[in-house]
Design an enzyme around this catalytic site. Sequence first.
Site, short mmCIF file in Angstrom:
data_model
loop_
_atom_site.label_atom_id
_atom_site.label_comp_id
_atom_site.label_asym_id
_atom_site.label_seq_id
_atom_site.Cartn_x
_atom_site.Cartn_y
_atom_site.Cartn_z
N LYS A 1 -43.30 24.04 32.57
CA LYS A 1 -42.16 24.09 31.65
C LYS A 1 -40.93 24.20 32.54
O LYS A 1 -40.71 25.22 33.20
CB LYS A 1 -42.29 25.30 30.74
CG LYS A 1 -41.06 25.64 29.92
CD LYS A 1 -41.46 26.68 28.89
CE LYS A 1 -40.39 27.53 28.29
NZ LYS A 1 -39.03 27.13 28.23
N GLY B 1 -33.35 33.58 23.26
CA GLY B 1 -33.39 34.98 22.89
C GLY B 1 -32.37 35.39 21.85
O GLY B 1 -32.24 36.57 21.53
N ALA C 1 -36.66 27.70 22.09
CA ALA C 1 -35.60 28.71 22.15
C ALA C 1 -34.70 28.73 20.92
O ALA C 1 -34.29 27.69 20.41
CB ALA C 1 -34.71 28.54 23.37
N GLY C 2 -34.41 29.94 20.45
CA GLY C 2 -33.43 30.14 19.40
C GLY C 2 -33.98 30.50 18.04
O GLY C 2 -33.24 30.93 17.16
N ASN D 1 -40.57 33.09 22.03
CA ASN D 1 -40.99 34.33 22.67
C ASN D 1 -40.37 35.54 21.96
O ASN D 1 -41.05 36.33 21.31
CB ASN D 1 -40.60 34.31 24.15
CG ASN D 1 -41.18 35.46 24.97
OD1 ASN D 1 -41.48 35.32 26.13
ND2 ASN D 1 -41.38 36.64 24.38
N THR D 2 -39.05 35.65 22.05
CA THR D 2 -38.37 36.85 21.58
C THR D 2 -38.58 37.10 20.08
O THR D 2 -38.71 38.25 19.66
CB THR D 2 -36.86 36.75 21.89
OG1 THR D 2 -36.72 36.39 23.28
CG2 THR D 2 -36.16 38.07 21.67
#
Lengths: 273, 68
Positions: A114, A175, A202-203, A224-225
């Site tokens: 990645k 994040g 992301a986001g 992830n977050t």
Amino acid sequence: MSGRQNIIQGMSTPVRAPAEKFEIGGRTFTSRLIIGTGKYRTFAEMKAAHRASGAEMVTVAVRRVPLDRSSESFLDHLDPSLTILPNTAGCYTAAEAIRTARLAREALGTELIKLEVIGDQTTLFPDNEQTLEAARELTREGFVVLPYFSDDLIMAKKLLDAGCPAVMPLAAPIGSGLGIQNPANLRIMREQLPDATIIVDAGVGTASDAAIAMELGADAVLMNTAIAEAQDPARMAEAMKLAIEAGRLAYLAGRMSKRLYASASSPLTGVVR
Amino acid sequence: MQIQINGEPREVEQNLSLANLVEVLNLKAEQIAIELNQKVVRRAQWNEILLQASDQIEIVHFVGGGCE
């Protein structure tokens, strides 16, 4: 069984997510959710979230080994059935990202990477120019490059031309949990690149964000977050799994077109007056 | 002699191989990768390569992380 029970049972037959496969660089997956391994409070919490998400691929970061203490081996905390996708998180130049990718390949024996080349610390927005340069070099070296980049059609085309088997546009800053900030860009990317594998990276903040990404035609979502920072990560992981399945089904089903005014669902004739 | 490991100076014995270094540092060999002067060294070569003064070594492993 009475007729009425039959009907009820027939109605409650669960709708199954399409069994269609999702492919990246010759590897096939059933789950369209890819998740991170950072920010969890404990390893147990991470493992529970991974299980609940149904994800088959997780991403890990490459860092210097601490020399002053015996370090836990992080990989031992991952389910061995998971495909590991190393990332170049934390790299700010193509050269750093290329070195990191080579190290990851040597340590894990995987060509998957990645690719992340960050351009700025406050926004963590990608440096698209450096990303493209690194993608070209790593592809030449035989890597299967999955690049994180701005949600930009032209950049996506260049990355695909460079040999990337999939592209990973951001939906919002890493994040941030802001959700899909520019749905039009994703729609355009989907329409203009019908054969490309597009993974929103992301986001995403909550389940509806993931569903929207899939409804817009993304092939998968990486997060992830949103899971790790939820009050109950395992529950959020399951919500994400369901949202991604729902969004995918809705995309495949093809949504109705929007209209400004009402349109009655019931026949207009035979109304009791 | 002195070498640099992960950006820090370190005294090591002469004629130490990379494999020896991994042992000395007590690292789990199967989950790390090593760079010698900015070039990745394949695991199979760890035994043959002897460290020299002022070599720059990077040793990495994997940690939790998603993006950035």
